[in-house]
Design an enzyme around this catalytic site. Structure first.
Site, mmCIF file in Angstrom:
data_model
loop_
_atom_site.group_PDB
_atom_site.id
_atom_site.type_symbol
_atom_site.label_atom_id
_atom_site.label_comp_id
_atom_site.label_asym_id
_atom_site.label_seq_id
_atom_site.Cartn_x
_atom_site.Cartn_y
_atom_site.Cartn_z
ATOM 1 N N GLU A 1 -15.844 -44.488 -27.120
ATOM 2 C CA GLU A 1 -14.877 -45.482 -27.573
ATOM 3 C C GLU A 1 -14.617 -46.515 -26.463
ATOM 4 O OE1 GLU A 1 -10.964 -43.929 -27.994
ATOM 5 O OE2 GLU A 1 -10.318 -45.438 -29.438
ATOM 6 N N LYS B 1 -10.945 -49.086 -36.257
ATOM 7 C CA LYS B 1 -10.255 -47.786 -36.158
ATOM 8 C C LYS B 1 -9.115 -47.685 -37.169
ATOM 9 C CE LYS B 1 -8.157 -44.975 -32.446
ATOM 10 N NZ LYS B 1 -7.998 -44.933 -30.970
ATOM 11 N N CYS C 1 -12.103 -42.078 -32.532
ATOM 12 C CA CYS C 1 -11.120 -41.288 -31.758
ATOM 13 C C CYS C 1 -10.057 -40.550 -32.598
ATOM 14 C CB CYS C 1 -10.480 -42.184 -30.698
ATOM 15 S SG CYS C 1 -9.630 -41.246 -29.403
#
Lengths: 393, 393
Positions: free
Chosen positions: B110, B194, B231
């Site tokens: 990430e 994300k 994540c």
């Protein structure tokens, strides 16, 4: 990690253990009476507890859950009535034992007073043995098992979860795979029917019972809000999610499965559910080996040539919780398991306040964006759903 | 299990290993050229493969994925441009190395070319350092990182997933946490922002960027259908689910997180997602330690008194798949991990046919009852939702 496991140094092992299991839980001492009964009834007892911070406005809400794993007490060729009597006797013993260990909520394994349902659901076996084995099915509300356990629940002031084969006398006498909840006053509180039914290889449970129609009930008891995710439902994250959204603080996962089939998953699914939903999960499985006096189909569509088959090779499941502990490290804790072969009772002490503490800390509920997923699932279920696939223009 | 782990007998260890990791994967031999470059660039290489049965109507669809974990190549006090140049050099090296190892799809961690985003998002730190660190954000489509990697992708015939900080020039120059997908011809294929943004303790990523608005895209490449769960999205089963429903065969989970925070979860969440959705999951994390020349807030709302803090203590993530292997046992396999402190490349060989084989075997998709959950979630998201709670009458 694998390299470390092979070494014998204590500090390495402790490191591995912390990664695999989270911070260790603490043992709870049980009385001499428990030890005596444990020996007398030949039921192994393991007892542990999770830590939880004190709060200013809420008192501690400490409960003890009892998770019981057992083998069938009589040979598989025994008559139905004789088998039932033997399981009732075992139930009496373990609930007495659990009571001495301070248990408030007790849970049996899936279809606890029946032979391994996995076997009765095999295709060939299913036909040959459907009579008399369907006779095990009984009313969730008024059947002999519920009536028997209701007396014990009242006597020992204990909530009892009893997963059985249910006979639905109202709707065509169909059979369900059902968990009955009896409260600590001996009153029938409600039931939950298994939501997800396996059809794997030659093993198809829908030969006996179908997908449940009771939703995702959470039972409000004097010892917290509890729910039951029966066996194969543990493979479905949405099933776990709905129990959480309905407010469950402890979700039991009574199963009857074999190690050969899915053992590497056992340490993953219930723990993942505890993490994602900030509740305690308690997984229970059948133990030992059952031997049958006739052939049956194997998992691979072959007729088994052996007359006897040891089909059960099961193992621990234990109470898992995602916790924040005193030394400022977050971890998934898992309690030690029980024997694969002996009857065993796991007594776990939980402070239910931990669930909300974890929610407040990690914020998974706040960040889960349910409206987006509700909208997406509405689209997914239409027959003309077009997946979101990006291809080169 | 714990008892077994403490022993040193080989057969016990193998048993434990099988339960923890599923059946072992097989090593893939790499060329001398890979070994030479690995040594020259100081990038550890681990290479493994999963078995998969041959089918009658489909050819094998074998690909190699390359998962790269690295530490920041220059001190955190370095100027932005100098830092970027250093990360670009590292990218060139590792992609050359991956190419020699036969990698088709490559994924960075990430925000791979930025300092640990966890630190830039700390409340105090966030204000002090927002300038110049926001300068790292760049266009997903035309920014310098995408342009640089596009050349490498074309040169080495490799799909590259590049998680960066994105500057959205169209919508008010806002910043996003975005994964860019570049195809093996060097063309920009698309991006994913994300979906779930953490707010944990004094660490709040929404100081920089907000919840993504790009849905759950699956990118159709010459090497299979891939998706990226960035994540913190790994904590959300619905996020994993949607990538599966959109047809993903491999889902990458690039992260930058610290062991102290969540390490016991690392072996659980991505593996559970692989099980529940019958796809490969590939988890990647930042490694090593970063040292800063100023104080910053700790995780516990306290000003850190140390001038330097080693905040990173990270570890393996690896490619996980739920597989059926040749000896008729189902298991969750996990590949060996990489070093916590050194730059490392995991090369994993996957036959994408395995995904459908697993679906056909276990039937989780058929049994998941999505219409029920779509209906339930529609109810849950209303402000006046009444949970399904059973109380005593």
């Amino acid at each position: 990690m694998v390299e470390i496991l092979t070494k014998e140094r204590k500090e390495d092992f402790e490191k591995v253990q912390a990664i695999l299991y989270g911070k260790q839980t603490h043992e709870i001492k049980v009385s001499d009476e428990v030890k005596k009964l444990s020996s007398l009834y030949q039921i192994e007892v393991v007892s542990c507890g999770f830590n939880c911070k004190e709060e200013q406005l809420r008192s501690r809400r400490v409960i003890r859950v009892g998770l019981f794993q057992h083998q069938h007490p009589v040979p598989t060729s025994s008559p139905i009535k004789e088998t039932r009597d033997a399981t009732f006797k075992l139930a009496q013993q373990v609930i007495e034992l659990a009571s001495k260990g301070g248990v408030n909520v007790f849970c049996f394994q899936e279809a606890w007073n029946v032979y391994e349902k996995r076997e009765i659901c095999r295709l060939r076996f299913a036909h040959e043995k459907k009579t008399p084995w369907c006779e095990y099915a009984e009313s969730a509300e008024h059947g002999p098992t519920t009536s028997y356990l209701a007396e014990l629940a009242k006597q020992y002031n204990m909530v009892i979860i009893s997963p059985i084969l249910e006979r639905d006398h109202v709707h065509g006498e169909t059979i369900w795979n059902t968990a009955v909840v009896i409260d600590n006053h001996g009153d029938y509180l409600g039931k939950h029917r298994k939501n997800h039914i396996p059809r794997v290889g030659d093993f198809n449970e829908s030969t006996y019972y179908f997908e449940g129609n009771t939703g995702h009930p959470v039972f409000e008891t004097e010892f917290g809000k509890i729910a039951i995710n029966i066996c194969y439902g543990r493979h479905h994250p949405l099933n776990w999610l709905m129990f959480g959204l309905n407010g469950a603080e402890v979700v039991f996962n009574p199963s009857a499965t074999i190690g050969e089939l899915s053992e590497p998953l056992w340490g993953i699914e219930a723990r993942n559910a505890a993490v994602a939903n900030s509740y305690f999960t308690c997984a229970i499985n059948r133990v030992g080996t059952e031997v049958f006096d006739h052939e049956f189909t194997s998992r691979r569509w072959k007729i088994c040539t052996q007359k006897f088959r040891t089909f059960l090779w099961v193992q621990l499941r234990s109470c898992t919780k995602w916790v924040k502990n005193s030394c400022n490290m977050r971890s998934v804790r898992i309690l030690p398991g029980l024997s694969r072969t002996k009857n065993g009772l796991l007594i776990a002490e939980l402070d239910l306040n931990l669930c909300r503490q974890i929610k407040d800390h990690w914020g998974f509920q706040m960040t889960q964006r349910l409206p987006m997923y509700a909208e997406l699932l509405n689209k997914v279920i239409t027959p003309d759903f077009v997946p979101q696939i990006v291809t080169k223009k």
